[in-house]
Write a protein that holds these residues in place. Sequence first.
Motif, mmCIF file in Angstrom:
data_model
loop_
_atom_site.group_PDB
_atom_site.id
_atom_site.type_symbol
_atom_site.label_atom_id
_atom_site.label_comp_id
_atom_site.label_asym_id
_atom_site.label_seq_id
_atom_site.Cartn_x
_atom_site.Cartn_y
_atom_site.Cartn_z
ATOM 1 N N PHE A 153 -30.434 15.522 29.975
ATOM 2 C CA PHE A 153 -31.479 14.693 30.566
ATOM 3 C C PHE A 153 -31.045 13.237 30.644
ATOM 4 O O PHE A 153 -31.237 12.566 31.650
ATOM 5 N N GLY A 154 -30.446 12.733 29.567
ATOM 6 C CA GLY A 154 -29.994 11.342 29.539
ATOM 7 C C GLY A 154 -28.928 11.059 30.574
ATOM 8 O O GLY A 154 -28.947 10.017 31.240
ATOM 9 N N LEU A 155 -27.973 11.970 30.713
ATOM 10 C CA LEU A 155 -26.909 11.777 31.709
ATOM 11 C C LEU A 155 -27.459 11.816 33.130
ATOM 12 O O LEU A 155 -27.027 11.051 33.994
ATOM 13 N N VAL A 156 -28.411 12.698 33.369
ATOM 14 C CA VAL A 156 -29.015 12.793 34.704
ATOM 15 C C VAL A 156 -29.785 11.516 35.024
ATOM 16 O O VAL A 156 -29.719 10.993 36.136
ATOM 17 N N ILE A 157 -30.525 11.012 34.051
ATOM 18 C CA ILE A 157 -31.325 9.812 34.276
ATOM 19 C C ILE A 157 -30.438 8.596 34.490
ATOM 20 O O ILE A 157 -30.717 7.747 35.340
ATOM 21 N N ALA A 158 -29.353 8.501 33.739
ATOM 22 C CA ALA A 158 -28.515 7.307 33.774
ATOM 23 C C ALA A 158 -27.729 7.158 35.076
ATOM 24 O O ALA A 158 -27.416 6.047 35.488
ATOM 25 N N GLY A 159 -27.394 8.247 35.712
ATOM 26 C CA GLY A 159 -26.522 8.142 36.876
ATOM 27 C C GLY A 159 -27.178 8.563 38.166
ATOM 28 O O GLY A 159 -28.184 9.254 38.194
ATOM 29 N N GLY A 160 -26.597 8.121 39.237
ATOM 30 C CA GLY A 160 -26.989 8.553 40.565
ATOM 31 C C GLY A 160 -28.349 8.072 41.028
ATOM 32 O O GLY A 160 -28.927 7.142 40.477
ATOM 33 N N PRO A 161 -28.862 8.748 42.032
ATOM 34 C CA PRO A 161 -30.132 8.330 42.637
ATOM 35 C C PRO A 161 -31.328 8.540 41.715
ATOM 36 O O PRO A 161 -32.362 7.907 41.892
ATOM 37 N N ILE A 162 -31.196 9.423 40.753
ATOM 38 C CA ILE A 162 -32.321 9.656 39.840
ATOM 39 C C ILE A 162 -32.581 8.422 38.994
ATOM 40 O O ILE A 162 -33.732 8.105 38.679
ATOM 41 N N GLY A 163 -31.536 7.707 38.630
ATOM 42 C CA GLY A 163 -31.717 6.484 37.853
ATOM 43 C C GLY A 163 -32.554 5.454 38.586
ATOM 44 O O GLY A 163 -33.313 4.700 37.980
ATOM 45 N N ARG A 164 -32.439 5.434 39.900
ATOM 46 C CA ARG A 164 -33.225 4.488 40.705
ATOM 47 C C ARG A 164 -34.673 4.935 40.853
ATOM 48 O O ARG A 164 -35.553 4.130 41.132
ATOM 49 N N ASN A 165 -34.930 6.221 40.698
ATOM 50 C CA ASN A 165 -36.286 6.765 40.843
ATOM 51 C C ASN A 165 -36.835 7.259 39.506
ATOM 52 O O ASN A 165 -37.565 8.247 39.449
ATOM 53 N N PHE A 166 -36.501 6.571 38.450
ATOM 54 C CA PHE A 166 -36.842 7.013 37.102
ATOM 55 C C PHE A 166 -38.345 7.188 36.907
ATOM 56 O O PHE A 166 -38.786 8.095 36.207
ATOM 57 N N GLU A 167 -39.150 6.353 37.520
ATOM 58 C CA GLU A 167 -40.599 6.418 37.339
ATOM 59 C C GLU A 167 -41.170 7.759 37.790
ATOM 60 O O GLU A 167 -42.170 8.229 37.267
ATOM 61 N N ARG A 168 -40.535 8.384 38.773
ATOM 62 C CA ARG A 168 -41.017 9.677 39.256
ATOM 63 C C ARG A 168 -40.415 10.836 38.476
ATOM 64 O O ARG A 168 -41.016 11.898 38.382
ATOM 65 N N VAL A 169 -39.232 10.646 37.929
ATOM 66 C CA VAL A 169 -38.528 11.733 37.247
ATOM 67 C C VAL A 169 -38.960 11.866 35.791
ATOM 68 O O VAL A 169 -39.023 12.979 35.261
ATOM 69 N N ALA A 170 -39.283 10.778 35.123
ATOM 70 C CA ALA A 170 -39.611 10.802 33.701
ATOM 71 C C ALA A 170 -40.758 11.758 33.362
ATOM 72 O O ALA A 170 -40.635 12.530 32.403
#
Length: 51
Positions: free
Chosen positions: A8-25
Amino acid sequence: MAVLSTVFGLVIAGGPIGRNFERVAPVLGVLGVAFGLWYALGALGLANYPF
Protein backbone atom coordinates in the motif's frame (compact mmCIF):
# COMPACT_ATOMS: atom_id res chain seq x y z
CA MET A 1 -0.10 -7.43 7.28
CA ALA A 2 3.41 -6.02 7.03
CA VAL A 3 3.67 -7.02 3.36
CA LEU A 4 0.22 -5.62 2.62
CA SER A 5 1.09 -2.35 4.34
CA THR A 6 4.36 -2.13 2.43
CA VAL A 7 2.59 -2.65 -0.89
CA PHE A 8 0.00 0.00 0.00
CA GLY A 9 2.79 2.43 0.91
CA LEU A 10 4.69 1.82 -2.32
CA VAL A 11 1.54 2.26 -4.40
CA ILE A 12 0.65 5.50 -2.63
CA ALA A 13 4.16 6.94 -2.85
CA GLY A 14 4.66 6.51 -6.57
CA GLY A 15 2.95 7.27 -9.81
CA PRO A 16 -0.40 8.87 -10.45
CA ILE A 17 -1.92 7.45 -7.28
CA GLY A 18 0.33 9.67 -5.19
CA ARG A 19 -1.21 12.70 -6.87
CA ASN A 20 -4.75 11.43 -6.19
CA PHE A 21 -4.15 10.31 -2.62
CA GLU A 22 -7.35 11.91 -1.29
CA ARG A 23 -9.44 9.54 -3.40
CA VAL A 24 -7.31 6.43 -2.87
CA ALA A 25 -6.84 6.59 0.92
CA PRO A 26 -10.46 5.71 1.84
CA VAL A 27 -10.42 2.73 -0.53
CA LEU A 28 -7.19 1.43 0.99
CA GLY A 29 -8.60 1.95 4.46
CA VAL A 30 -11.74 -0.04 3.68
CA LEU A 31 -9.68 -2.83 2.13
CA GLY A 32 -7.44 -2.96 5.20
CA VAL A 33 -10.39 -3.13 7.60
CA ALA A 34 -12.11 -5.78 5.46
CA PHE A 35 -8.96 -7.90 5.41
CA GLY A 36 -8.52 -7.55 9.17
CA LEU A 37 -12.15 -8.50 9.81
CA TRP A 38 -11.90 -11.55 7.53
CA TYR A 39 -8.66 -12.59 9.21
CA ALA A 40 -10.12 -12.20 12.71
CA LEU A 41 -13.27 -14.14 11.80
CA GLY A 42 -11.10 -16.90 10.38
CA ALA A 43 -9.07 -17.05 13.59
CA LEU A 44 -12.31 -17.44 15.56
CA GLY A 45 -13.48 -20.21 13.24
CA LEU A 46 -16.39 -18.16 11.87
CA ALA A 47 -15.00 -17.81 8.34
CA ASN A 48 -13.14 -20.26 6.14
CA TYR A 49 -9.77 -19.47 4.65
CA PRO A 50 -9.72 -20.43 0.96
CA PHE A 51 -6.17 -21.76 1.16
